[in-house]
Design a protein around this motif. Structure first.
Motif, PDB file in Angstrom:
ATOM      1  N   LEU A 146       0.832  -1.205   0.000  1.00  0.00           N
ATOM      2  CA  LEU A 146       0.000   0.000   0.000  1.00  0.00           C
ATOM      3  C   LEU A 146       0.864   1.252   0.000  1.00  0.00           C
ATOM      4  O   LEU A 146       1.711   1.441   0.873  1.00  0.00           O
ATOM      5  N   GLN A 147       0.609   2.122  -0.957  1.00  0.00           N
ATOM      6  CA  GLN A 147       1.247   3.435  -1.027  1.00  0.00           C
ATOM      7  C   GLN A 147       0.163   4.490  -0.865  1.00  0.00           C
ATOM      8  O   GLN A 147      -0.749   4.583  -1.694  1.00  0.00           O
ATOM      9  N   ILE A 148       0.247   5.296   0.188  1.00  0.00           N
ATOM     10  CA  ILE A 148      -0.731   6.344   0.449  1.00  0.00           C
ATOM     11  C   ILE A 148      -0.217   7.648  -0.134  1.00  0.00           C
ATOM     12  O   ILE A 148       0.901   8.084   0.155  1.00  0.00           O
ATOM     13  N   ASN A 149      -1.038   8.269  -0.959  1.00  0.00           N
ATOM     14  CA  ASN A 149      -0.680   9.529  -1.602  1.00  0.00           C
ATOM     15  C   ASN A 149      -1.721  10.577  -1.210  1.00  0.00           C
ATOM     16  O   ASN A 149      -2.901  10.427  -1.541  1.00  0.00           O
ATOM     17  N   ILE A 150      -1.308  11.610  -0.501  1.00  0.00           N
ATOM     18  CA  ILE A 150      -2.220  12.691  -0.151  1.00  0.00           C
ATOM     19  C   ILE A 150      -2.201  13.668  -1.320  1.00  0.00           C
ATOM     20  O   ILE A 150      -1.278  14.467  -1.485  1.00  0.00           O
ATOM     21  N   ASN A 151      -3.234  13.556  -2.144  1.00  0.00           N
ATOM     22  CA  ASN A 151      -3.261  14.292  -3.396  1.00  0.00           C
ATOM     23  C   ASN A 151      -4.694  14.347  -3.907  1.00  0.00           C
ATOM     24  O   ASN A 151      -5.568  13.629  -3.426  1.00  0.00           O
ATOM     25  N   ASP A 152      -4.911  15.195  -4.887  1.00  0.00           N
ATOM     26  CA  ASP A 152      -6.204  15.296  -5.555  1.00  0.00           C
ATOM     27  C   ASP A 152      -6.333  14.155  -6.559  1.00  0.00           C
ATOM     28  O   ASP A 152      -5.542  14.061  -7.504  1.00  0.00           O
ATOM     29  N   GLY A 153      -7.317  13.289  -6.366  1.00  0.00           N
ATOM     30  CA  GLY A 153      -7.480  12.145  -7.253  1.00  0.00           C
ATOM     31  C   GLY A 153      -7.757  12.518  -8.688  1.00  0.00           C
ATOM     32  O   GLY A 153      -7.341  11.812  -9.620  1.00  0.00           O
ATOM     33  N   ILE A 154      -8.443  13.630  -8.906  1.00  0.00           N
ATOM     34  CA  ILE A 154      -8.745  14.066 -10.271  1.00  0.00           C
ATOM     35  C   ILE A 154      -7.451  14.423 -10.998  1.00  0.00           C
ATOM     36  O   ILE A 154      -7.220  14.017 -12.137  1.00  0.00           O
ATOM     37  N   THR A 155      -6.580  15.149 -10.302  1.00  0.00           N
ATOM     38  CA  THR A 155      -5.289  15.516 -10.884  1.00  0.00           C
ATOM     39  C   THR A 155      -4.414  14.291 -11.086  1.00  0.00           C
ATOM     40  O   THR A 155      -3.723  14.159 -12.109  1.00  0.00           O
ATOM     41  N   TRP A 156      -4.447  13.379 -10.132  1.00  0.00           N
ATOM     42  CA  TRP A 156      -3.634  12.159 -10.223  1.00  0.00           C
ATOM     43  C   TRP A 156      -4.001  11.357 -11.472  1.00  0.00           C
ATOM     44  O   TRP A 156      -3.126  10.932 -12.234  1.00  0.00           O
ATOM     45  N   VAL A 157      -5.289  11.160 -11.677  1.00  0.00           N
ATOM     46  CA  VAL A 157      -5.744  10.389 -12.840  1.00  0.00           C
ATOM     47  C   VAL A 157      -5.400  11.117 -14.140  1.00  0.00           C
ATOM     48  O   VAL A 157      -4.984  10.495 -15.121  1.00  0.00           O
ATOM     49  N   ALA A 158      -5.547  12.434 -14.149  1.00  0.00           N
ATOM     50  CA  ALA A 158      -5.240  13.205 -15.356  1.00  0.00           C
ATOM     51  C   ALA A 158      -3.767  13.107 -15.732  1.00  0.00           C
ATOM     52  O   ALA A 158      -3.419  13.125 -16.919  1.00  0.00           O
ATOM     53  N   ASN A 159      -2.891  12.983 -14.724  1.00  0.00           N
ATOM     54  CA  ASN A 159      -1.451  12.955 -14.974  1.00  0.00           C
ATOM     55  C   ASN A 159      -0.874  11.549 -15.101  1.00  0.00           C
ATOM     56  O   ASN A 159       0.307  11.398 -15.461  1.00  0.00           O
ATOM     57  N   ALA A 160      -1.662  10.527 -14.801  1.00  0.00           N
ATOM     58  CA  ALA A 160      -1.155   9.154 -14.854  1.00  0.00           C
ATOM     59  C   ALA A 160      -0.903   8.733 -16.298  1.00  0.00           C
ATOM     60  O   ALA A 160      -1.579   9.194 -17.235  1.00  0.00           O
ATOM     61  N   ALA A 161       0.059   7.850 -16.476  1.00  0.00           N
ATOM     62  CA  ALA A 161       0.401   7.367 -17.818  1.00  0.00           C
ATOM     63  C   ALA A 161      -0.703   6.477 -18.373  1.00  0.00           C
ATOM     64  O   ALA A 161      -1.456   5.838 -17.619  1.00  0.00           O
ATOM     65  N   ASP A 162      -0.796   6.418 -19.670  1.00  0.00           N
ATOM     66  CA  ASP A 162      -1.743   5.506 -20.320  1.00  0.00           C
ATOM     67  C   ASP A 162      -1.487   4.073 -19.860  1.00  0.00           C
ATOM     68  O   ASP A 162      -0.333   3.664 -19.668  1.00  0.00           O
ATOM     69  N   ALA A 163      -2.568   3.306 -19.709  1.00  0.00           N
ATOM     70  CA  ALA A 163      -2.482   1.865 -19.408  1.00  0.00           C
ATOM     71  C   ALA A 163      -1.538   1.578 -18.250  1.00  0.00           C
ATOM     72  O   ALA A 163      -0.642   0.744 -18.346  1.00  0.00           O
TER      73      ALA A 163
END
Length: 287
Positions: free
Chosen positions: A137-154
């Motif tokens: 488990l890696q806990i990231n205190i961050n905005d999930g919307i921004t995280w998903v927008a910046n995540a790499a494809d696939a």
């Protein structure tokens, strides 16, 4: 929530469209974080519980009705379980259910409010259980919307959205741009899962959410169950994938790993829950 009872002789209520949903108990913590109002209570019936902005999120003796139903249809059916993403889920219950699956290599939890995690670890330790100390488990205190927008494809095998009602910090979790990014970051054979509100208390939001997910993903279906402490007690989760409705066909080996530890979820329960779509919703979805 109008009152803040300090003994077990009063009620803690969520108010929704002229209806109160309450537990008899007392307030342990009531504070404002940077993002929202956080209230921890202790009740006679369901043990300690959590409200965010006056809305019920979870309680010790209710949470399995929600967490098992959100997690296991997705994790028992995705092609691989190498990398899993949870958006929200700061109480730890979704992470705990995910980590019952031994095949998971890495579980990222992105929670916007650090204080929810801290208070849940202190007052609701049974929800997260051993997940908080699991090295996967890696806990990231961050905005999930921004995280998903910046995540790499696939980049993820399963994406799980464990957010609150579509207001406040969770408002952006129910829109086209967010769902499109969730699809983009799924690997082939991946599964997307989200809570999708009550078909009774949030009827229009529920229908529009399912319709939107169906427009974005090739396959998507709602599943229906009961979370008695939530508005109306009737709740839903929606699952989606791009290659087939694989979320309806759990792998038997994964089922064997987790089913004996579940109180609500089982393949038989899941089959019935997918079929339990009410007639008025089925008509709306086929328009």
């Amino acid at each position: 929530m109008a009152s803040l009872p300090t003994t077990f002789n009063d009620w803690i209520d969520e108010y929704h469209e002229g209806v109160r949903y309450g537990l008899n108990g007392k307030v342990l913590i009531d504070e404002n974080s940077r993002h929202q109002r956080i209230t921890l209570i202790e009740s006679k019936r369901y043990g300690k519980g959590l409200l965010l902005d006056g809305r019920w999120m979870t309680a010790e003796h209710q949470e399995r009705h929600y967490h098992e139903c959100l997690v296991h249809p997705a994790l028992c059916s995705a092609k691989h379980l190498n990398h899993i993403l949870i958006i929200g889920g700061g109480d730890g219950g979704t992470a705990r259910e995910c980590l019952r699956h031994k095949g998971i290599e890495h579980l990222a939890m992105v929670e916007i409010d650090k204080r929810v995690v801290e208070l849940s670890q202190k007052y609701l330790p049974s929800l997260g259980g051993d997940a908080w100390s699991d090295p996967r488990l890696q806990i990231n205190i961050n905005d999930g919307i921004t995280w998903v927008a910046n995540a790499a494809d696939a980049s993820y095998d399963v994406v799980i959205v464990d957010g609150s009602d579509p207001t406040g910090p969770a408002k952006g979790l129910f829109n086209q741009a967010f769902f499109k990014n969730c699809k983009r970051i799924l690997r082939p054979g991946g599964v997307f899962a989200t809570q999708s509100e009550s078909p009774e208390a949030f009827r229009q939001i529920h229908i529009e959410t399912v319709q939107l997910i169906r427009r974005i993903f090739e396959f998507a279906d709602p599943l229906y169950g009961s979370v008695p402490m939530y508005p109306s007690g009737w709740w839903s989760w929606t699952f989606a994938s791009t290659d087939s409705p694989r979320y309806k066909s759990p792998f038997s080996q994964r089922v064997q790993q987790v089913s004996n530890q579940c109180e609500i979820w089982s393949p038989r329960w899941q089959q019935g829950a997918f079929e339990a779509i009410p007639a008025f919703i089925e008509r709306e979805l086929h328009k």
